[in-house]
Motif scaffolding. Sequence first.
Motif, PDB file in Angstrom:
ATOM      1  N   GLN A 232     -25.730   0.366  65.526  1.00  0.00           N
ATOM      2  CA  GLN A 232     -26.098  -0.854  66.258  1.00  0.00           C
ATOM      3  C   GLN A 232     -27.582  -0.791  66.627  1.00  0.00           C
ATOM      4  O   GLN A 232     -28.075   0.255  67.056  1.00  0.00           O
TER       5      GLN A 232
ATOM      6  N   ARG B  90     -24.134  -7.041  68.252  1.00  0.00           N
ATOM      7  CA  ARG B  90     -22.925  -6.607  68.963  1.00  0.00           C
ATOM      8  C   ARG B  90     -22.439  -5.319  68.321  1.00  0.00           C
ATOM      9  O   ARG B  90     -22.337  -5.236  67.087  1.00  0.00           O
TER      10      ARG B  90
ATOM     11  N   GLN C 291     -19.518  -4.072  68.115  1.00  0.00           N
ATOM     12  CA  GLN C 291     -18.297  -4.265  67.313  1.00  0.00           C
ATOM     13  C   GLN C 291     -18.621  -4.837  65.934  1.00  0.00           C
ATOM     14  O   GLN C 291     -18.016  -4.454  64.937  1.00  0.00           O
TER      15      GLN C 291
ATOM     16  N   ASP D 259     -28.929   0.241  71.418  1.00  0.00           N
ATOM     17  CA  ASP D 259     -29.305  -0.660  72.505  1.00  0.00           C
ATOM     18  C   ASP D 259     -28.248  -0.542  73.596  1.00  0.00           C
ATOM     19  O   ASP D 259     -27.271  -1.283  73.616  1.00  0.00           O
TER      20      ASP D 259
ATOM     21  N   ASP E  18     -26.718  -1.258  76.802  1.00  0.00           N
ATOM     22  CA  ASP E  18     -26.724  -2.224  77.908  1.00  0.00           C
ATOM     23  C   ASP E  18     -25.270  -2.459  78.329  1.00  0.00           C
ATOM     24  O   ASP E  18     -24.359  -1.788  77.808  1.00  0.00           O
ATOM     25  N   ALA E  19     -25.067  -3.385  79.234  1.00  0.00           N
ATOM     26  CA  ALA E  19     -23.713  -3.570  79.780  1.00  0.00           C
ATOM     27  C   ALA E  19     -22.713  -3.884  78.666  1.00  0.00           C
ATOM     28  O   ALA E  19     -21.571  -3.393  78.673  1.00  0.00           O
ATOM     29  N   GLU E  20     -23.144  -4.695  77.700  1.00  0.00           N
ATOM     30  CA  GLU E  20     -22.241  -5.093  76.603  1.00  0.00           C
ATOM     31  C   GLU E  20     -21.854  -3.905  75.731  1.00  0.00           C
ATOM     32  O   GLU E  20     -20.685  -3.720  75.380  1.00  0.00           O
ATOM     33  N   SER E  21     -22.863  -3.125  75.348  1.00  0.00           N
ATOM     34  CA  SER E  21     -22.559  -2.005  74.450  1.00  0.00           C
ATOM     35  C   SER E  21     -21.750  -0.920  75.167  1.00  0.00           C
ATOM     36  O   SER E  21     -20.893  -0.257  74.568  1.00  0.00           O
TER      37      SER E  21
ATOM     38  N   LYS F 285     -19.524  -1.548  77.408  1.00  0.00           N
ATOM     39  CA  LYS F 285     -18.150  -2.087  77.394  1.00  0.00           C
ATOM     40  C   LYS F 285     -17.511  -1.887  76.008  1.00  0.00           C
ATOM     41  O   LYS F 285     -16.339  -1.555  75.891  1.00  0.00           O
ATOM     42  N   ALA F 286     -18.332  -2.081  74.986  1.00  0.00           N
ATOM     43  CA  ALA F 286     -17.810  -1.972  73.609  1.00  0.00           C
ATOM     44  C   ALA F 286     -17.291  -0.566  73.303  1.00  0.00           C
ATOM     45  O   ALA F 286     -16.393  -0.392  72.471  1.00  0.00           O
TER      46      ALA F 286
ATOM     47  N   GLU G 283     -13.587  -0.336  73.526  1.00  0.00           N
ATOM     48  CA  GLU G 283     -12.893  -0.998  72.416  1.00  0.00           C
ATOM     49  C   GLU G 283     -12.926  -0.118  71.154  1.00  0.00           C
ATOM     50  O   GLU G 283     -11.937  -0.010  70.422  1.00  0.00           O
TER      51      GLU G 283
ATOM     52  N   GLN H  17     -19.946   6.597  80.713  1.00  0.00           N
ATOM     53  CA  GLN H  17     -18.835   5.860  80.091  1.00  0.00           C
ATOM     54  C   GLN H  17     -18.025   6.781  79.180  1.00  0.00           C
ATOM     55  O   GLN H  17     -16.795   6.729  79.157  1.00  0.00           O
TER      56      GLN H  17
END
Length: 472
Positions: A103, A108, A110, A136, A138-141, A143-144, A147, A179
Motif C-alpha cells: 500500500q 486503501r 484492502q 501510509d 493512518d486511522a484507515e490503514s 483499521k484495515a 480485516e 494495533q
Amino acid sequence: MTTLITGGTVVSATGRSQVDVLIGGETIAALIEPGTQPFGTDLRVVVDEVIDATGKYVIPGGVDAHTHMEMPFGGTTASDTFETGTRAAALGGTTTIVDFAIQTPGQRVQDTLWEWHGKAAGNCAIDYGFHQIIGDVDAESIKAMRELVGEGVTSFKLFMAYPGVYYSTDGQILRAMQQSAELGSLMMIHAENGIAIDELVAQHLERGETSPYYHGVSRPWQLEEEATHRAIMLADVAGTPLYIVHVSAKQALEQIAEARGRGANVFAETCPQYLYLSLEEHLGAPGFEGAKWVCSTPLRSRAEGHQDELWKYIRTKDVTGVSTDHCPFCMADQKELGRGDFSRIPNGIGGVEHRIDLIYQGVVDGKISLERWVEVCATEPARMFGMYPRKGVIQPGADADVVIYDPQGHTSIGVGKTHHMNMDHSAWEGFEIDGAIDRVISRGVTVVDKGSYVGQKSHGRFIKRELSQNLI
Ligand code: URP
Ligand code: ZN
Ligand code: ZN
C-alpha cells in the motif's frame, strides 16, 4: 494419487531418520519404518508411484518468507512475475513463498491486497501467502489491519528506510505496532535510518561518488544497528512480536541477540547474499558491475567480518530464518537507470532459486547441521508466519511438500546453467554447490523432476495464514 518415498533419510528440524514417506493426495499420510507393513500389505505394490530416494535427503519443501514478485520499485517493476518467479522457486526446492502486497499513500490497504491477489491467482507454480506493506499509516490503514488478519494476512511490514516512498515515522510505526499487539499479528521492520542515509547519499553524490560501491558506503552498519535498536524499543513499548527483515550487519544482530537474551519477542531474518557476498568484492566490482548487488540493507564489508558472524547467529538461533528478499531487476534496462547516480539503481537481488542450495553449502562447510538447514529454510519460516504444521515439516497431516535432495549431486549456478529467474544476469554466477535438488513435490504433485520443471502455473494456492504470536 498415492506415492511412497523409500530408502531416503528424512530430515526434520529436530533429527533425522530412515523412514519411508507415504503421500495420499495432497498430504502426508504416514511415516513408515522400512520393512514393516502397517496396513497389512506391501505398500510398494499398491501405491501409484514409488520413488527410490536411497542415499538422498528427504526434507520439507522450502518456505521463502520474503519475496517481491512484480514489485513496483525505483521507477520500474521487479522482473519476475508470479509465474516466472514461483517456477524458479520450485526449481530451487521452495514450495511456499510469502510475498508482499504494497500500500502506498492514497490507496486503501484492502484494495492493494486484492490487487496482489489478482497478480498471483492462477499464476503460481507453488503455494503462496501475503504479508502487507503499509506505506501510509493512518486511522484507515490501522483499521484495515484487523480485516487483513481475517483474510489470512497476519504480518505487516513497515519501513524505517526509503523516505518519500515507503517510509514511516516512529510515531506511525508505534501506532501500527500497538494495533499489531492487539491483533496478535507480527510486525516486520526494514531497519535502516532512512533520513540519515538520504543525507549521506546526497553528500556522496555531491562529491561525484556515483558508483554502486557508494550505495553500500552511504548505508553504514551504524544506521542499521541504530534503527534495529529503535525498532526493538518501539516494539517493547507496544508489546508486539517483532521480526527484523534482511539483517546484514553483525552489530544489528548483536542488538537482536541482546534483546532476545532478556526475553524480548524479537526475531531476525537474514538472506544468502549477506552470508556470502561483500561490499568490497561485489558492490565494489569494476565499472557499473556492482549494480547487480545493490540491495538494502546493503552487502557488508568482509574485512569487518559480518558474513562469519551471521553464520554464527544462525547457529545460536538468534537468526530465526533465511529468506531471499528475492527482488530481481535486469541490468540492461533496469539497473542501468542508476548509471551515474547509484541512488537511482533499483534495489534488489534475485535469488529465490538458490536459497536451499546456498544454505546447504553451510552444512557441507561444517557451519550448520543438516537439521538447522531444514529449520532455517522451512520449519521456522512456516512457524513464524502461521503455516506450521501444515508447512515446514514432514509428518502425517502436513501438506505433502517434499524435496528430495541429493548430497552426491552438484549444482553449477549461472545464466545458461541453473538459472530460471527472469533476469539477464545472476547475482550468484559461478557459484559451485556440492548437492542438488533431485525432485520437488508440492501438495502431492511432482513439480520438478531431475532438475526439470514439470509443474503447472495454476497449481499454487493462496495460503490463509494463522496468527503466529502464540507460537513464539
Ligand atoms: O533491496 C531490497 N531489499 N529490495 C526489496 C525491497 C525491500 O526493502 O525489501
Ligand atoms: Zn526491506
Ligand atoms: Zn524485501
